[in-house]
Design a protein around this motif. Structure first.
Motif, PDB file in Angstrom:
ATOM      1  N   ASN A  97       0.833  -1.199   0.000  1.00 18.52           N
ATOM      2  CA  ASN A  97       0.000   0.000   0.000  1.00 18.52           C
ATOM      3  C   ASN A  97       0.870   1.253   0.000  1.00 18.52           C
ATOM      4  OD1 ASN A  97      -3.103   0.037   0.325  1.00 18.52           O
ATOM      5  ND2 ASN A  97      -2.503  -1.764   1.504  1.00 18.52           N
ATOM      6  N   LEU A  98       1.848   1.266   0.886  1.00 17.50           N
ATOM      7  CA  LEU A  98       2.727   2.433   0.994  1.00 17.50           C
ATOM      8  C   LEU A  98       3.523   2.638  -0.294  1.00 17.50           C
ATOM      9  CD1 LEU A  98       3.918   1.889   4.652  1.00 17.50           C
ATOM     10  CD2 LEU A  98       2.830   3.969   3.827  1.00 17.50           C
ATOM     11  N   ALA A  99       4.073   1.545  -0.826  1.00 18.67           N
ATOM     12  CA  ALA A  99       4.890   1.651  -2.032  1.00 18.67           C
ATOM     13  C   ALA A  99       4.063   2.180  -3.196  1.00 18.67           C
ATOM     14  CB  ALA A  99       5.489   0.292  -2.379  1.00 18.67           C
ATOM     15  N   PHE A 100       2.800   1.719  -3.275  1.00 22.00           N
ATOM     16  CA  PHE A 100       1.933   2.161  -4.368  1.00 22.00           C
ATOM     17  C   PHE A 100       1.725   3.676  -4.323  1.00 22.00           C
ATOM     18  CE2 PHE A 100      -2.549   3.024  -5.699  1.00 22.00           C
ATOM     19  CZ  PHE A 100      -2.337   2.889  -7.044  1.00 22.00           C
ATOM     20  N   GLY A 106       5.560  10.103  -6.785  1.00 17.05           N
ATOM     21  CA  GLY A 106       6.819  10.325  -7.475  1.00 17.05           C
ATOM     22  C   GLY A 106       8.042  10.260  -6.571  1.00 17.05           C
ATOM     23  N   ILE A 107       7.936   9.565  -5.443  1.00 19.97           N
ATOM     24  CA  ILE A 107       9.116   9.407  -4.581  1.00 19.97           C
ATOM     25  C   ILE A 107      10.088   8.451  -5.266  1.00 19.97           C
ATOM     26  CG2 ILE A 107       9.954   8.734  -2.285  1.00 19.97           C
ATOM     27  CD1 ILE A 107       7.153   9.208  -1.213  1.00 19.97           C
ATOM     28  N   LYS A 108      11.353   8.857  -5.335  1.00 20.34           N
ATOM     29  CA  LYS A 108      12.339   8.018  -6.034  1.00 20.34           C
ATOM     30  C   LYS A 108      12.541   6.712  -5.269  1.00 20.34           C
ATOM     31  CE  LYS A 108      14.816  11.474  -8.614  1.00 20.34           C
ATOM     32  NZ  LYS A 108      14.139  12.683  -8.071  1.00 20.34           N
ATOM     33  N   SER A 109      12.721   5.620  -6.041  1.00 19.27           N
ATOM     34  CA  SER A 109      12.747   4.296  -5.402  1.00 19.27           C
ATOM     35  C   SER A 109      13.883   4.154  -4.388  1.00 19.27           C
ATOM     36  CB  SER A 109      12.810   3.190  -6.451  1.00 19.27           C
ATOM     37  OG  SER A 109      13.535   3.616  -7.568  1.00 19.27           O
ATOM     38  N   GLY A 114      13.413   3.638   2.461  1.00 20.00           N
ATOM     39  CA  GLY A 114      13.727   4.228   3.755  1.00 20.00           C
ATOM     40  C   GLY A 114      12.547   4.966   4.341  1.00 20.00           C
ATOM     41  N   ARG A 115      11.849   5.726   3.498  1.00 23.59           N
ATOM     42  CA  ARG A 115      10.673   6.479   3.952  1.00 23.59           C
ATOM     43  C   ARG A 115       9.595   5.527   4.481  1.00 23.59           C
ATOM     44  NH1 ARG A 115       9.883  10.494   6.428  1.00 23.59           N
ATOM     45  NH2 ARG A 115       7.700  10.696   5.827  1.00 23.59           N
ATOM     46  N   ILE A 116       9.400   4.417   3.740  1.00 18.25           N
ATOM     47  CA  ILE A 116       8.377   3.453   4.166  1.00 18.25           C
ATOM     48  C   ILE A 116       8.726   2.911   5.552  1.00 18.25           C
ATOM     49  CG2 ILE A 116       7.425   1.157   3.697  1.00 18.25           C
ATOM     50  CD1 ILE A 116       7.487   1.841   0.731  1.00 18.25           C
ATOM     51  N   ASP A 117      10.004   2.552   5.742  1.00 15.44           N
ATOM     52  CA  ASP A 117      10.425   2.032   7.051  1.00 15.44           C
ATOM     53  C   ASP A 117      10.207   3.075   8.143  1.00 15.44           C
ATOM     54  OD1 ASP A 117      11.072  -0.409   6.056  1.00 15.44           O
ATOM     55  OD2 ASP A 117      13.189   0.048   5.751  1.00 15.44           O
TER      56      ASP A 117
ATOM     57  N   SER B   3       2.841   1.784 -11.814  1.00 18.08           N
ATOM     58  CA  SER B   3       2.533   1.433 -10.431  1.00 18.08           C
ATOM     59  C   SER B   3       1.106   0.933 -10.277  1.00 18.08           C
ATOM     60  CB  SER B   3       2.786   2.631  -9.511  1.00 18.08           C
ATOM     61  OG  SER B   3       2.345   3.809 -10.108  1.00 18.08           O
ATOM     62  N   ILE B   4       0.192   1.444 -11.117  1.00 16.99           N
ATOM     63  CA  ILE B   4      -1.191   0.955 -11.045  1.00 16.99           C
ATOM     64  C   ILE B   4      -1.280  -0.474 -11.586  1.00 16.99           C
ATOM     65  CG2 ILE B   4      -3.544   1.321 -11.888  1.00 16.99           C
ATOM     66  CD1 ILE B   4      -3.029   4.289 -11.679  1.00 16.99           C
TER      67      ILE B   4
END
Lengths: 244, 338
Positions: A97-100, A106-109, A114-117, B3-4
């Motif tokens: 969910n967060l990654a989606f 547009g957060i760079k992979s 790190g942001r998700i954690d 992503s979708i």
């Protein structure tokens, strides 16, 4: 790069099926301030929030972010929004969910992981991150929904009843988090119908039947309710309406 | 958009029921129809009386019927009602009389074929020699209608899953959240098409290969053209699903659209030969994408048409796709004030 965002709501009205839900509300939210929209259920808080994020178009009046009038696509990535419903994909895990949503913002992979954690840790969900949301409790869903709103470090956070159903200890840490975000310049708008939440905000806007009936520092609101009971304010507002 | 697509694929893989509905259920239904409509080993019992020994002998030589002598004094009707035979035949001066329980295509064609063949074996000049431009007379109903099943199943499954998935996106407020991100409306629609398209490709390929190699369906043309047509049908199903879900407030309301959107398309898909329809109803088939899909598939699988011959049907499907794509964009844009 925008540092802080000031939101001006100027004489905004909105009605559904000819019934006024928000009537002529004017309100300013300064950069780095937590403002609480306080009012009973059905007062028009959610409608006002949806007007501010641009999900609804106002019938009259305007909403200005710094000097940009909304709706505006450029502002979208500066906004973090948490709807009243959880707005999660039940058949995905918390991380998915967060990654989606992270990718949609547009957060760079290389930063995203790190942001998700980080947000999972703040919301105390790290252990459950690979569970399907389907198996989450109501409180966990609420926390994940909040984590999504925080994910892209928005300058403005609009949270519709963010801490309903979250246990008191975690609620404390979440509010600490809000305060530290505020100190870093994030403007936060929170809706609630309980006084306990309002006292943690810098300013309170009291909304009743679509009208703004009080808008000042929260201490002043407390001073006006000797019993510390928010319902008294609504009774007072009702009386005023009948008398004139 | 990626992503979708990614999200839809993950969602379906996490939901084993949906995955089964897309990949396993169509194959099971195909097999079931194969067993139901395929070659029947049933031997029809025929009771005879007042018949010349020569014809009776010829009838006995027919393998699809078992001939017995009617030895009871019951009326023909009662005799059949008792279950003593499937048909009673007697010869009179005004012709051959056959009594059967009800209109039953399998038994009726067995009896009439047996009688026809028996008579023509005595008098070869009276033999009916029927041949078909496409297909053979010994093909089963499954060979004849299998192509319909391929397109209807694929259309139906993908429509249900994409429609429900999009209406859920709305009822759970994830669409509102999605609309607050910088994602473009066109990416949402394309993401949905590609996400479900991914499963449609697997589904169509599986179904085609399964019917060709396992069920040995009559397969004259090239299988890849059939797969392309099925993919186009599936894309239409995805977009129709999105459009219907915009008009629905709940999953149940999506289901309510099935009798209006899906069932008439099945009627006009070629199940009933469209050119024999009364009241110019055949014109209605031109607004139904499934009609073009089925006609195209029929061309490939039964007539063995090549790509150029099929192209008009493919072109019609593409026109439907363009129209639906634009209406989808407008419908989804409704959720955005920008």
């Amino acid at each position: 790069m925008i540092n802080t965002v000031e939101i001006k709501v100027n004489n905004v009205s909105k009605s559904f099926n000819k019934k006024a839900v928000v009537s002529d509300i004017s309100l300013t939210i300064r950069g780095g301030e937590i403002v609480c929209l306080l009012g009973p259920s059905g007062a028009g808080k959610t409608t006002l929030i949806r007007l501010i994020i641009g999900a609804l178009k106002a019938d009259s009046g305007e909403i200005i972010f710094n000097d940009m009038k909304i709706p505006n696509t450029k502002l979208m990535s500066e906004l973090g929004y948490m709807p009243q419903n959880d707005a999660l994909y039940n058949d995905l895990t918390a991380v998915e969910n967060l990654a989606f949503f992270g990718r949609l913002y547009g957060i760079k992979s290389e930063i995203l992981k790190g942001r998700i954690d980080d947000v999972l840790k703040i919301m105390n969900l790290s252990e459950d991150k690979n569970k399907l949301v389907l198996n989450f409790s109501g409180g966990m869903k609420k926390r994940l929904s909040l984590a999504i709103a925080l994910l892209h470090n928005p300058k403005v956070l609009l949270l519709d009843e963010p801490t309903v159903g979250i246990d008191p200890i975690l609620r404390q840490t979440i509010w600490e988090q809000f305060h530290s975000l505020r100190d870093n310049g994030t403007s936060i708008i929170v809706t609630t119908h309980v006084m306990d939440e309002a006292i943690k905000c810098d300013r309170t806007a009291l909304i009743y039947e679509g009208r703004l009936i009080f808008d000042d520092k929260t201490e002043k609101l407390i001073a006006r309710t000797p019993g510390g009971n928010i319902e008294e304010l609504f009774f007072m507002a009702k009386e005023r309406q009948y008398n004139g | 958009m990626v992503s979708i697509v990614n999200r839809i694929i993950k969602q379906i893989f996490h939901d084993k029921r949906s995955l089964a509905l897309i990949l396993v259920v169509p194959l099971l239904l195909l097999t079931l129809m194969y067993l139901l409509l395929g070659k029947s080993s049933y031997i029809t019992t025929v009771a005879v009386y007042d018949i010349s020994p020569q014809i009776k002998e010829a009838l006995c030589e027919q393998e699809i019927v078992k001939v017995i002598e009617k030895d009871s004094t019951n009326s023909d009707q009662d005799y059949i009602k008792n279950g003593d035979a499937d048909a009673v035949i007697y010869f009179a001066s005004d012709g051959i009389h056959i009594t059967m329980l009800e209109m039953d295509n399998v038994k009726m064609s067995a009896v009439t074929n047996a009688v026809k063949d028996a008579i023509s074996s005595i008098n070869p000049a009276g033999k009916l020699n029927i041949s078909f431009v496409y297909g053979t007379s010994n093909g089963t109903t499954f060979d004849l209608l299998g192509y319909l099943l391929l397109s209807i199943l694929s259309f139906f499954m993908i429509f249900i899953i994409s429609g429900i998935s999009f209406v859920r996106e709305r009822t759970s407020d994830t669409l509102e959240r999605l609309m607050r991100t910088p994602v473009k409306t066109i990416s949402i629609v394309c993401g949905y098409i590609c996400g479900f398209g991914f499963f449609a490709v697997i589904q169509s390929t599986l179904m085609i290969l399964f019917s060709k190699f396992v069920l040995k369906m009559q397969f004259v043309g090239q299988w890849w053209i059939a797969t392309v047509i099925m993919l186009l049908i599936a894309i239409i199903a995805v977009m129709l699903g999105i459009l219907i879900s915009v008009l629905s407030k709940s999953e149940f309301q999506v289901v309510q659209f099935i009798p209006i959107i899906i069932v008439p398309q099945i009627f006009f898909s070629g199940l009933i030969p469209v050119d024999t329809l009364p009241y110019h109803l055949s014109y209605l088939s031109h607004i139904m994408p499934l009609y073009y899909g089925c006609m195209g598939l029929k061309g490939v699988l039964i007539k063995g048409s090549n790509f150029i011959e099929i192209f008009p049907y493919i072109f019609a499907l593409i026109i439907f796709i363009v129209i639906l794509f634009i209406s989808n964009l407008l419908a989804v844009r409704k959720y955005r004030t920008i």
